[in-house]
Each structure stands twice: as C-alpha cells, then as structure tokens.
Design a protein around this motif. Structure first.
Motif, mmCIF file in Angstrom:
data_model
loop_
_atom_site.group_PDB
_atom_site.id
_atom_site.type_symbol
_atom_site.label_atom_id
_atom_site.label_comp_id
_atom_site.label_asym_id
_atom_site.label_seq_id
_atom_site.Cartn_x
_atom_site.Cartn_y
_atom_site.Cartn_z
ATOM 1 N N GLY A 67 -32.921 -85.983 22.970
ATOM 2 C CA GLY A 67 -34.115 -85.775 23.769
ATOM 3 C C GLY A 67 -34.742 -84.448 23.405
ATOM 4 N N GLU A 68 -36.003 -84.264 23.811
ATOM 5 C CA GLU A 68 -36.687 -83.023 23.466
ATOM 6 C C GLU A 68 -37.721 -82.668 24.522
ATOM 7 O OE1 GLU A 68 -37.881 -81.580 19.295
ATOM 8 O OE2 GLU A 68 -39.700 -82.563 20.043
ATOM 9 N N ASN A 69 -37.787 -81.379 24.889
ATOM 10 C CA ASN A 69 -38.857 -80.809 25.709
ATOM 11 C C ASN A 69 -39.592 -79.768 24.875
ATOM 12 O OD1 ASN A 69 -38.003 -82.288 27.932
ATOM 13 N ND2 ASN A 69 -36.880 -80.595 28.857
ATOM 14 N N SER A 87 -41.667 -80.820 36.181
ATOM 15 C CA SER A 87 -42.102 -82.095 35.602
ATOM 16 C C SER A 87 -40.933 -83.074 35.631
ATOM 17 C CB SER A 87 -42.558 -81.873 34.155
ATOM 18 O OG SER A 87 -42.686 -83.100 33.466
ATOM 19 N N PRO A 88 -41.062 -84.218 36.326
ATOM 20 C CA PRO A 88 -39.912 -85.135 36.467
ATOM 21 C C PRO A 88 -39.300 -85.571 35.144
ATOM 22 C CG PRO A 88 -41.646 -85.732 38.002
ATOM 23 C CD PRO A 88 -42.225 -84.667 37.123
ATOM 24 N N GLY A 89 -40.123 -85.895 34.155
ATOM 25 C CA GLY A 89 -39.570 -86.357 32.888
ATOM 26 C C GLY A 89 -38.814 -85.275 32.150
ATOM 27 N N HIS A 90 -39.368 -84.059 32.109
ATOM 28 C CA HIS A 90 -38.680 -82.960 31.444
ATOM 29 C C HIS A 90 -37.409 -82.573 32.211
ATOM 30 C CE1 HIS A 90 -42.851 -82.779 30.023
ATOM 31 N NE2 HIS A 90 -42.373 -82.219 28.919
ATOM 32 N N ARG A 91 -37.503 -82.606 33.516
ATOM 33 C CA ARG A 91 -36.321 -82.296 34.346
ATOM 34 C C ARG A 91 -35.206 -83.316 34.089
ATOM 35 N NH1 ARG A 91 -36.320 -79.644 39.739
ATOM 36 N NH2 ARG A 91 -34.236 -79.922 40.628
ATOM 37 N N GLU A 92 -35.585 -84.571 33.857
ATOM 38 C CA GLU A 92 -34.577 -85.593 33.582
ATOM 39 C C GLU A 92 -33.795 -85.269 32.317
ATOM 40 O OE1 GLU A 92 -34.372 -90.378 32.558
ATOM 41 O OE2 GLU A 92 -36.125 -89.562 33.591
ATOM 42 N N ASN A 93 -34.473 -84.751 31.294
ATOM 43 C CA ASN A 93 -33.744 -84.327 30.090
ATOM 44 C C ASN A 93 -32.769 -83.204 30.411
ATOM 45 O OD1 ASN A 93 -34.674 -86.081 28.131
ATOM 46 N ND2 ASN A 93 -36.267 -84.712 27.365
ATOM 47 N N VAL A 94 -33.214 -82.204 31.171
ATOM 48 C CA VAL A 94 -32.353 -81.067 31.519
ATOM 49 C C VAL A 94 -31.129 -81.531 32.300
ATOM 50 C CG1 VAL A 94 -32.241 -78.920 32.847
ATOM 51 C CG2 VAL A 94 -34.257 -79.412 31.473
ATOM 52 N N ARG A 96 -29.794 -84.734 32.454
ATOM 53 C CA ARG A 96 -29.180 -85.989 32.019
ATOM 54 C C ARG A 96 -27.665 -85.811 31.865
ATOM 55 N NH1 ARG A 96 -31.259 -90.643 29.801
ATOM 56 N NH2 ARG A 96 -33.321 -89.672 29.715
ATOM 57 N N PRO A 97 -26.848 -86.574 32.607
ATOM 58 C CA PRO A 97 -25.388 -86.385 32.538
ATOM 59 C C PRO A 97 -24.790 -86.699 31.174
ATOM 60 C CG PRO A 97 -26.017 -87.579 34.530
ATOM 61 C CD PRO A 97 -27.238 -87.519 33.668
ATOM 62 N N SER A 98 -25.415 -87.617 30.428
ATOM 63 C CA SER A 98 -24.837 -88.012 29.144
ATOM 64 C C SER A 98 -25.070 -86.984 28.043
ATOM 65 C CB SER A 98 -25.413 -89.365 28.706
ATOM 66 O OG SER A 98 -26.825 -89.321 28.639
ATOM 67 N N PHE A 99 -25.949 -86.036 28.249
ATOM 68 C CA PHE A 99 -26.137 -84.994 27.246
ATOM 69 C C PHE A 99 -24.987 -83.995 27.310
ATOM 70 C CE2 PHE A 99 -31.046 -85.492 27.114
ATOM 71 C CZ PHE A 99 -30.924 -86.422 26.088
ATOM 72 N N GLY A 100 -24.537 -83.554 26.120
ATOM 73 C CA GLY A 100 -23.451 -82.595 26.064
ATOM 74 C C GLY A 100 -23.742 -81.366 25.242
ATOM 75 N N ALA A 101 -24.919 -81.332 24.600
ATOM 76 C CA ALA A 101 -25.238 -80.210 23.716
ATOM 77 C C ALA A 101 -26.732 -79.933 23.759
ATOM 78 C CB ALA A 101 -24.794 -80.507 22.283
ATOM 79 N N ILE A 102 -27.086 -78.710 23.390
ATOM 80 C CA ILE A 102 -28.482 -78.277 23.431
ATOM 81 C C ILE A 102 -28.743 -77.298 22.297
ATOM 82 C CG2 ILE A 102 -27.992 -76.345 24.998
ATOM 83 C CD1 ILE A 102 -30.729 -76.776 26.292
ATOM 84 N N ARG A 157 -37.487 -88.799 25.260
ATOM 85 C CA ARG A 157 -36.226 -89.157 25.907
ATOM 86 C C ARG A 157 -35.564 -90.294 25.161
ATOM 87 N NH1 ARG A 157 -38.194 -89.991 31.986
ATOM 88 N NH2 ARG A 157 -39.965 -90.874 30.889
ATOM 89 N N PRO A 158 -34.240 -90.433 25.275
ATOM 90 C CA PRO A 158 -33.552 -91.527 24.590
ATOM 91 C C PRO A 158 -34.070 -92.873 25.068
ATOM 92 C CG PRO A 158 -31.982 -89.913 25.399
ATOM 93 C CD PRO A 158 -33.310 -89.568 25.993
ATOM 94 N N ALA A 159 -34.326 -93.774 24.129
ATOM 95 C CA ALA A 159 -34.766 -95.120 24.473
ATOM 96 C C ALA A 159 -33.564 -96.024 24.710
ATOM 97 C CB ALA A 159 -35.627 -95.692 23.336
ATOM 98 N N GLN A 160 -33.789 -97.108 25.422
ATOM 99 C CA GLN A 160 -32.705 -98.050 25.693
ATOM 100 C C GLN A 160 -32.078 -98.558 24.404
ATOM 101 O OE1 GLN A 160 -32.281 -97.182 29.078
ATOM 102 N NE2 GLN A 160 -31.377 -99.196 28.902
#
Length: 248
Positions: A67-69, A87-94, A96-102, A157-160
């Motif tokens: 994902g990217e902001n 911003s809801p979409g950007h906040r969702e990236n921040v 997201r439980p499945s993310f482990g790295a930045i 954001r990651p797509a399905q």
C-alpha cells in the motif's frame, strides 16, 4: 515511522518494521514527485512508466501485497500524519493489521515537501523494529507565506486479487537449472519463466500449489546460462511476481 508505530501501538496493533527496500521505494517516489511535479501513485516516464507494485518490486521488496500514502505541502511529519489519519482510506493503510513493514520518503521541490509512505506485509531482510537515526532536517522553507497543502489523492491499497500471500525464494543450480521454493497462503496455479534482456532462457511446467505447503518449482534452461543476473517471472493466481537470481 515513529509516529505510525505510536499510533498503531495505541490501538493495540503490532508496530511496523522499517524495511530497507520499502524505504528505497518511498524515497525514490518522493524525489520523483519533486523532480517532475506530478501527484499520482503510478510513476510516469522518465525513466519508466510503472505501477506502485512494479516500482516496489524493482526496489527488491519480496511481496506484492503493498500500500502507499502520498502527500504534498505539509511542513512537518506531525502535520502530514494528521492529514493521513483524517482521511479514512489513508488511515486504513496506517492501521491495516496485515501490514508488517513500512518505508518512508521525503523530498523537497524547492517550495514544498513531498511525503511518501510505502507499506507491505513482509519484514524483509535488513528490516528493523528499532527507530532509525533521525533523518537530516529538510532544507529551510523559503521566506514568505507557505503554499497550501495539496489535496490528498486516493491511497493505493491492496486489491482483493492480491490477497494470495506468496513466499518465493529462487537460486541458480549450476548453469542449466533454477529452483524456486514457493509457498502460497491459498491454493494457486503457478507458472514460471527465466528472463534476461527481453529473452526467455528457461521455463517450468505449470503446476498447482496447495495452501501453506512449500513446493519446489524447477526451471530448466533451454541452453547453457551465461554468468549474470536473471529475472524469474512468476505468475501466481494470475498475478505477476518477480524474483532475481545470479548465475556465476
């Protein structure tokens, strides 16, 4: 990165490791935004037109689940973090439980700062959980009133269709065979080819992998491989993945 992890831990989420490859991708993007004056996630040419996953893969990140902001004009890390969290979409990236790295990048176009956060689900080699040393301060702002911050574009954001998690490691075995050890989070069909400079040097028979079980995919060269770096082009569940091998 520190502000992201402070926010995540306050919510009971795992902190993100700082990935060197995601940092490279975010830094490259911030500098490209500043140099060419555009404001979109996909990279226009020069040097090459490509998507977010393609850029991050080119920097060596091993997973396509990213994902990217991006943001422009906020004067401080606290200000840009506040804009993303509003911003809801950007906040969702921040969050997201499945993310482990930045990885985080920032650059100046001479009047305003360009900010980039790149996220992924794998803490790859060289990633650290400890805070990195403080980055050097940005160049001083020009005199006069500060330009307004640009409106935030929609986050990437990651797509399905990217929901199959893939762990693939490839190595050359001599000068005629390349082996890839591949594990997928759900059953998926895998195709593989070995390429270099637009030419295909080896292929593997398509096969279906079972969820959670590692399997070896063998690519047999059509001719003897010369020394150098090759791209292993994997297509898993219809999505492209790239790995690199070096023949010595």
């Amino acid at each position: 990165m520190v502000l992201v992890n402070e926010h995540r831990t306050a919510l009971g989420l795992a902190p993100l490791a700082t990935s060197p490859t995601l940092t490279a991708a975010a830094t490259w993007k911030a500098r490209h935004l500043a140099r060419y004056g555009y404001f979109t996630h996909d990279d226009p040419a020069p040097p090459v037109a490509r998507t977010v996953p393609e850029r991050i893969a080119a920097c060596g990140y091993p997973s396509p689940y990213v994902g990217e902001n991006i943001a422009k004009g906020q004067p401080t890390p606290a200000a840009v973090m506040a804009a993303w969290l509003a911003s809801p979409g950007h906040r969702e990236n921040v969050e997201r439980p499945s993310f482990g790295a930045i990885g985080v990048g920032v650059a100046s176009d001479g009047t305003a700062l360009e900010w980039v956060q790149d996220f992924g689900d794998v803490a790859d080699a060289g990633s650290v959980l400890e805070p990195l040393p403080a980055a050097p301060p940005p160049p001083p702002a020009p005199t006069g009133p500060a330009p307004p911050a640009a409106p935030l574009p929609a986050p990437f954001r990651p797509a399905q269709s990217q929901s199959v998690r893939v762990d693939a490691r490839c190595r050359a075995a001599g000068t005629r065979v390349v082996r890839c050890r591949v594990r997928v989070s759900r059953a998926a069909r895998v195709r593989a080819a070995l390429r270099r400079r637009g030419r295909t040097y080896a292929v593997a028979h398509p096969r279906r992998l079972r969820a959670g079980r590692a399997a070896t995919v063998r690519l047999r060269a059509r001719r003897r491989l010369a020394a150098g770096r090759y791209t292993v082009a994997l297509r898993i569940a219809g999505r492209p993945h790239r790995r690199f091998v070096r023949v010595r």
